[in-house]
Motif scaffolding. Structure first.
Motif, mmCIF file in Angstrom:
data_model
loop_
_atom_site.group_PDB
_atom_site.id
_atom_site.type_symbol
_atom_site.label_atom_id
_atom_site.label_comp_id
_atom_site.label_asym_id
_atom_site.label_seq_id
_atom_site.Cartn_x
_atom_site.Cartn_y
_atom_site.Cartn_z
ATOM 1 N N PRO A 1 0.855 -1.175 -0.039
ATOM 2 C CA PRO A 1 0.032 -0.102 -0.051
ATOM 3 C C PRO A 1 0.806 1.307 -0.027
ATOM 4 O O PRO A 1 1.968 1.377 0.301
ATOM 5 N N GLY A 2 0.344 2.383 -0.520
ATOM 6 C CA GLY A 2 1.070 3.621 -0.549
ATOM 7 C C GLY A 2 0.341 4.061 0.618
ATOM 8 O O GLY A 2 -0.275 3.867 1.530
ATOM 9 N N GLY B 1 -1.561 6.139 3.503
ATOM 10 C CA GLY B 1 -2.984 6.137 3.770
ATOM 11 C C GLY B 1 -3.759 5.292 2.839
ATOM 12 O O GLY B 1 -5.086 5.395 3.001
ATOM 13 N N GLU B 2 -3.273 4.258 2.328
ATOM 14 C CA GLU B 2 -4.056 3.415 1.398
ATOM 15 C C GLU B 2 -4.186 2.222 1.990
ATOM 16 O O GLU B 2 -3.371 1.800 2.818
ATOM 17 N N THR B 3 -5.218 1.431 1.809
ATOM 18 C CA THR B 3 -5.723 0.058 2.252
ATOM 19 C C THR B 3 -5.636 -0.822 1.184
ATOM 20 O O THR B 3 -6.519 -0.554 0.160
ATOM 21 N N VAL B 4 -5.089 -1.922 1.410
ATOM 22 C CA VAL B 4 -4.951 -3.027 0.357
ATOM 23 C C VAL B 4 -5.381 -4.298 0.808
ATOM 24 O O VAL B 4 -4.951 -4.482 1.946
ATOM 25 N N LEU B 5 -6.083 -5.056 0.324
ATOM 26 C CA LEU B 5 -6.565 -6.215 0.634
ATOM 27 C C LEU B 5 -5.320 -7.465 0.521
ATOM 28 O O LEU B 5 -4.924 -7.305 -0.489
ATOM 29 N N ALA B 6 -5.111 -7.992 1.698
ATOM 30 C CA ALA B 6 -4.184 -8.977 1.640
ATOM 31 C C ALA B 6 -4.663 -10.371 1.210
ATOM 32 O O ALA B 6 -5.790 -10.870 1.452
ATOM 33 N N ASP B 7 -3.824 -11.420 0.697
ATOM 34 C CA ASP B 7 -4.369 -12.513 0.301
ATOM 35 C C ASP B 7 -4.308 -13.679 1.408
ATOM 36 O O ASP B 7 -5.121 -14.193 1.596
ATOM 37 N N SER B 8 -3.357 -13.293 2.435
ATOM 38 C CA SER B 8 -3.323 -14.110 3.667
ATOM 39 C C SER B 8 -2.398 -13.689 4.582
ATOM 40 O O SER B 8 -1.528 -12.501 4.264
#
Length: 307
Positions: free
Chosen positions: A25-26, A28-35
């Motif tokens: 993620p950059g 302030g960004e939220t990124v969904l993780a795979d595991s």
């Protein structure tokens, strides 16, 4: 019967909480993780396991909490036969590293020191004598690093990662100093704060300047580009000799703990009588095996047959 200790690591032990994701993620960004996975880590503990697996009887001196994470933190070391008699149990929680790994094997890491912050000079002095080659990192307080150096009776491998402030006299005890290219530049500026240089890929010159500042030997790790090994020419010639060593060509899936694997394996081979170039060549091959699997300690080779 306990084998004589060849390598002693004084340093950090953590539990790694690793999230695997397509991209980091950059701000302030939220990124969904795979595991995600929970696994043992910490630079000191990683290096202790690597040294043991690379063929040296190894002791780890550090601190963990009185919590359930401590069992995870020490489990692989215990299973591999690393001596743990002088690991302190602290009222502080076991250290935690929060790791993000993307699909290209790049990572970002945030560390909560916890019990590792208690490894001060008092704690290290209380642990007593240090046997064999001493390996240190930058994840415990500087006072603990200096106390361990004062107690050392053999050569000192200093992996100053992260780079923390150390007095010049202590930096010069390193033999070798093991750092990546960014850490190498930071250490050089500690030794000589008046330098205004930026090396921009001229890492052989950077290694030579560290030798010229008085460090006995230096290994600069360069990831997929291998490493540089530098030491002094014989006295009559003066200056520094720098040798590039190429990396093994492998497909990396997770570089977490690879630098620690390199440092621990390097110390083990030095303890077994190899010179610095031989030890670095072996350490590079050992570290290359680790980047082909996820996790830090879990990825370290349990057999040396392929080396």
């Amino acid at each position: 019967m306990q084998q004589d200790i060849q390598v002693t690591i004084v340093g950090s032990s953590n539990v790694d909480i690793t999230a695997l994701m397509a991209r980091l993620p950059g701000p302030g960004e939220t990124v969904l993780a795979d595991s995600y996975q929970l696994s043992p880590g910490g630079k000191g503990a990683n290096q202790a396991l690597a040294a043991q697996l690379a063929g040296a009887a190894t002791e780890f001196i550090g601190a963990v909490g009185k919590d359930s994470h401590s069992e995870v933190a020490l489990g692989q070391l215990d299973g591999a036969g690393v001596k743990l008699d002088r690991v302190a149990r602290s009222s502080q929680p076991t250290g935690v590293a929060i790791i993000q790994v993307d699909s290209g094997a790049e990572n970002s890491i945030a560390v909560v020191s916890g019990a590792n912050s208690t490894m001060t000079d008092q704690a290290v002095k209380a642990a007593g004598a240090i046997d064999g080659i001493l390996v240190l990192q930058g994840e415990i307080p500087a006072s603990g690093i200096k106390a361990a150096m004062d107690a050392a009776t053999d050569r000192i491998v200093l992996n100053l990662a992260p780079v923390i402030e150390l007095d010049r006299d202590y930096l010069l005890k390193a033999n070798p100093l093991v750092v990546n290219e960014h850490e190498a530049e930071a250490v050089l500026h500690q030794l000589n704060p008046h330098l205004g240089l930026r090396f921009n890929g001229r890492y052989e010159r950077l290694a030579a300047m560290l030798i010229e500042e008085g460090i006995t030997s230096v290994v600069i790790t360069l990831g997929a580009s291998g490493c540089l090994v530098a030491d002094k020419f014989p006295a009559e010639n003066g200056g520094a000799q720098v040798r590039p060593l190429p990396a093994a060509k492998v497909k990396a899936v997770d570089t977490t703990g690879a630098g620690d694997a390199f440092t621990g394996a390097l110390a083990a081979r030095l303890a077994n009588g190899e010179d610095l170039v031989q030890a670095a060549e072996f350490a590079g091959k050992f570290a290359a095996l680790t980047v082909q699997a996820h996790g830090a300690q879990a990825s370290y080779p349990r057999s040396l047959e392929n080396l």
